[in-house]
Design an enzyme around this catalytic site. Sequence first.
Site, PDB file in Angstrom:
ATOM      1  N   CYS A   1      82.463  -2.916  24.117  1.00  0.00           N
ATOM      2  CA  CYS A   1      82.202  -4.350  24.313  1.00  0.00           C
ATOM      3  C   CYS A   1      83.444  -5.191  23.995  1.00  0.00           C
ATOM      4  O   CYS A   1      84.385  -5.184  24.771  1.00  0.00           O
ATOM      5  CB  CYS A   1      80.972  -4.795  23.526  1.00  0.00           C
TER       6      CYS A   1
ATOM      7  N   HIS B   1      76.912  -1.173  25.404  1.00  0.00           N
ATOM      8  CA  HIS B   1      76.747  -0.704  24.029  1.00  0.00           C
ATOM      9  C   HIS B   1      76.067   0.663  23.999  1.00  0.00           C
ATOM     10  O   HIS B   1      74.843   0.757  23.878  1.00  0.00           O
ATOM     11  CB  HIS B   1      75.904  -1.705  23.227  1.00  0.00           C
TER      12      HIS B   1
ATOM     13  N   GLU C   1      76.078   2.693  21.589  1.00  0.00           N
ATOM     14  CA  GLU C   1      75.590   2.978  20.236  1.00  0.00           C
ATOM     15  C   GLU C   1      74.166   2.486  20.006  1.00  0.00           C
ATOM     16  O   GLU C   1      73.504   2.881  19.041  1.00  0.00           O
ATOM     17  CB  GLU C   1      76.536   2.370  19.189  1.00  0.00           C
TER      18      GLU C   1
END
Length: 238
Positions: free
Chosen positions: A107, A212, A214
């Site tokens: 990001c 993202h 994660e």
Amino acid sequence: MIVGIPVCLKTIDQMRFHRTPARYAEAVLNAVGALPVLIPPLGERMLDLLAGIDGLLVPGSPSNVHPDHYAGGESETPDFHDLERDHTTLPLIRAAIARGIPLLAICRGIQELNVALGGTLTQRVHEQHGRLDHRGGPGELDVRYGPKHPVAVTGQLEKILGTAIIIVNSIHGQAIDRLAPGLVTEATAPDGTIEAVAMPDARGFVLGLQWHPEWSYAANPHSLAIFKAFGDACRTGR
């Protein structure tokens, strides 16, 4: 094996904090298979830490890279900058790539990667003609970070994922404008927004993602594949 994670400076009630969302360190520990070490935003003195890490994960943040770093003119988001982070991550990225330290940028991280190597950013993607609104929007976190749009994947990233199309989340207001020398586009959104980049001629692994991975990584095979590839690079040094 150790992966460094640069963090942000946040002032709350006149107190300065160094912080980043816990999910980055959790993904490094559980999906990359490395020990996460947080790197405070204290400028170029942090470059000495590169000698003790096997990889660098540059995380996302609500803040934006200041346009002074890419001759971007007046800031269109003056309340969303973190100069201390800028002064830490940009030299860290350049030094890590020069040393061949594997790098995964997420990001804000992909934006920092592009700026660090000489590229530019679009400050408000959603105000550009023909572009989507890539911001997360209102709602609970699971809604804001939920699947938003497909991306077309190529190159190194396609090999990692084993597919040419995936669905990603989208939580960003800025994005890459002019791609930095040495970087190549590895994924694009339907509106042409660059969603992933790599650096084929770098000494080590370099991958930047605008989404993202994660977020809820344990339930997403594509996220797990990305973190495994990064972990493998950290273990082999390539």
